[in-house]
Design a protein around this motif. Structure first.
Motif, PDB file in Angstrom:
ATOM      1  N   TRP A  44     -11.720  -2.650   2.031  1.00  0.00           N
ATOM      2  CA  TRP A  44     -10.869  -1.478   1.797  1.00  0.00           C
ATOM      3  C   TRP A  44      -9.491  -1.516   2.770  1.00  0.00           C
ATOM      4  O   TRP A  44      -8.628  -1.364   2.198  1.00  0.00           O
ATOM      5  N   GLY A  45     -10.084  -1.863   4.042  1.00  0.00           N
ATOM      6  CA  GLY A  45      -8.866  -1.469   4.929  1.00  0.00           C
ATOM      7  C   GLY A  45      -7.929  -2.694   4.789  1.00  0.00           C
ATOM      8  O   GLY A  45      -6.843  -2.792   5.061  1.00  0.00           O
ATOM      9  N   GLY A  46      -8.537  -3.868   4.331  1.00  0.00           N
ATOM     10  CA  GLY A  46      -7.802  -5.127   4.322  1.00  0.00           C
ATOM     11  C   GLY A  46      -6.673  -4.890   3.065  1.00  0.00           C
ATOM     12  O   GLY A  46      -5.644  -5.348   2.989  1.00  0.00           O
ATOM     13  N   LEU A  47      -7.085  -4.235   2.021  1.00  0.00           N
ATOM     14  CA  LEU A  47      -6.346  -3.900   0.881  1.00  0.00           C
ATOM     15  C   LEU A  47      -5.145  -3.110   1.253  1.00  0.00           C
ATOM     16  O   LEU A  47      -3.971  -3.548   1.014  1.00  0.00           O
ATOM     17  N   TYR A  48      -5.691  -1.910   2.182  1.00  0.00           N
ATOM     18  CA  TYR A  48      -4.427  -1.119   2.280  1.00  0.00           C
ATOM     19  C   TYR A  48      -3.399  -1.603   3.529  1.00  0.00           C
ATOM     20  O   TYR A  48      -2.308  -1.316   3.352  1.00  0.00           O
ATOM     21  N   VAL A  49      -3.937  -2.359   4.605  1.00  0.00           N
ATOM     22  CA  VAL A  49      -3.178  -2.889   5.629  1.00  0.00           C
ATOM     23  C   VAL A  49      -2.321  -3.987   4.603  1.00  0.00           C
ATOM     24  O   VAL A  49      -1.113  -4.285   5.150  1.00  0.00           O
ATOM     25  N   GLY A  50      -2.763  -4.754   3.897  1.00  0.00           N
ATOM     26  CA  GLY A  50      -2.052  -5.861   3.224  1.00  0.00           C
ATOM     27  C   GLY A  50      -1.017  -5.113   2.340  1.00  0.00           C
ATOM     28  O   GLY A  50       0.334  -5.640   2.340  1.00  0.00           O
ATOM     29  N   LEU A  51      -1.218  -4.022   1.563  1.00  0.00           N
ATOM     30  CA  LEU A  51      -0.167  -3.243   0.929  1.00  0.00           C
ATOM     31  C   LEU A  51       0.668  -2.718   1.762  1.00  0.00           C
ATOM     32  O   LEU A  51       1.983  -2.694   1.314  1.00  0.00           O
ATOM     33  N   GLY A  52       0.556  -2.235   2.854  1.00  0.00           N
ATOM     34  CA  GLY A  52       1.529  -1.641   3.877  1.00  0.00           C
ATOM     35  C   GLY A  52       2.415  -2.713   4.114  1.00  0.00           C
ATOM     36  O   GLY A  52       3.557  -2.536   4.320  1.00  0.00           O
ATOM     37  N   THR A  53       1.815  -3.925   4.668  1.00  0.00           N
ATOM     38  CA  THR A  53       2.568  -4.802   5.362  1.00  0.00           C
ATOM     39  C   THR A  53       3.482  -5.542   4.062  1.00  0.00           C
ATOM     40  O   THR A  53       4.788  -5.932   4.296  1.00  0.00           O
ATOM     41  N   LEU A  54       2.934  -5.547   2.924  1.00  0.00           N
ATOM     42  CA  LEU A  54       3.814  -6.283   1.864  1.00  0.00           C
ATOM     43  C   LEU A  54       4.949  -5.025   1.307  1.00  0.00           C
ATOM     44  O   LEU A  54       6.013  -5.712   1.157  1.00  0.00           O
ATOM     45  N   ALA A  55       4.501  -3.714   1.413  1.00  0.00           N
ATOM     46  CA  ALA A  55       5.795  -2.875   1.131  1.00  0.00           C
ATOM     47  C   ALA A  55       6.875  -3.028   2.407  1.00  0.00           C
ATOM     48  O   ALA A  55       7.944  -2.867   2.043  1.00  0.00           O
TER      49      ALA A  55
END
Length: 194
Positions: A143-154
């Motif tokens: 879950w954290g990896g998904l959101y951290v990845g999305l934030g970094t991608l954004a």
């Protein structure tokens, strides 16, 4: 320089961990926008450090909730909190933990409200803490990896856009899109026959 960039990294990471801890506690977690906190801090903290704080905060909050379920479970269910949750939700949480076992702990972080009841039910049903912690860690990392990845991608996508002011818009749009996809997918996985 934005406000988040002015905050020292360790302090921002500690704040992120505290938000995750609060997000895992029943009633309080409903009011805490944990996913938004992860998405908005992704550009200000190293992604791996950010993920570490997210996982640590989640596991600390879930552990508190697990032990509350183990030692105060019946009292909580019979009290005001239990009445607010409702007998049907308690029965569903018990059934999901009993039948879904450790698998539900992997998907629970993706399910709002359920993510605070599952640890209570797991503690109340006397799930071994080691097994609980292992599977909760996997769920927290995913879950954290998904959101951290999305934030970094954004953050990366916003860097190539004509204006840097779109970072928050891109972050929230990506987060909501993938969040809903994850929510719908994990709801299907977590559905247990009555």
């Amino acid at each position: 320089m934005t406000f988040l960039e002015a905050v020292p990294g360790p302090l921002l990471g500690l704040a992120l961990g505290l938000v995750m801890l609060l997000d895992a506690i029943p009633l309080i977690g409903i009011l805490v926008p944990a996913d938004v906190a992860i998405l908005t801090t992704s550009g200000s903290v190293d992604p791996f450090t950010s993920l570490g704080w997210v996982v640590a905060g989640c596991l600390a909050g879930w552990s508190i909730t697990f032990f509350a379920g183990r030692y105060l479970g019946e009292r909580l269910r019979r009290g005001r909190f239990g009445a607010w949750v409702g007998a049907e939700r308690w029965a569903t949480a018990d059934r999901v933990v009993r039948e879904g076992g450790s698998r539900i702990l992997v998907t629970a972080p993706f399910l709002p409200f359920v993510n605070t009841l599952v640890p209570l039910a797991a503690g109340g049903l006397r799930m071994p803490y080691g097994r609980f912690l292992r599977t909760a860690a996997i769920g927290s990392v995913l879950w954290g990896g998904l959101y951290v990845g999305l934030g970094t991608l954004a953050e990366q996508v916003a860097g190539v856009l004509p204006t840097g002011n779109l970072t928050m818009v891109v972050t929230v749009a990506l987060g909501l899109t993938f969040g809903w996809i994850a929510l719908l997918g994990t709801r299907k996985l977590a559905t247990v026959r009555s």
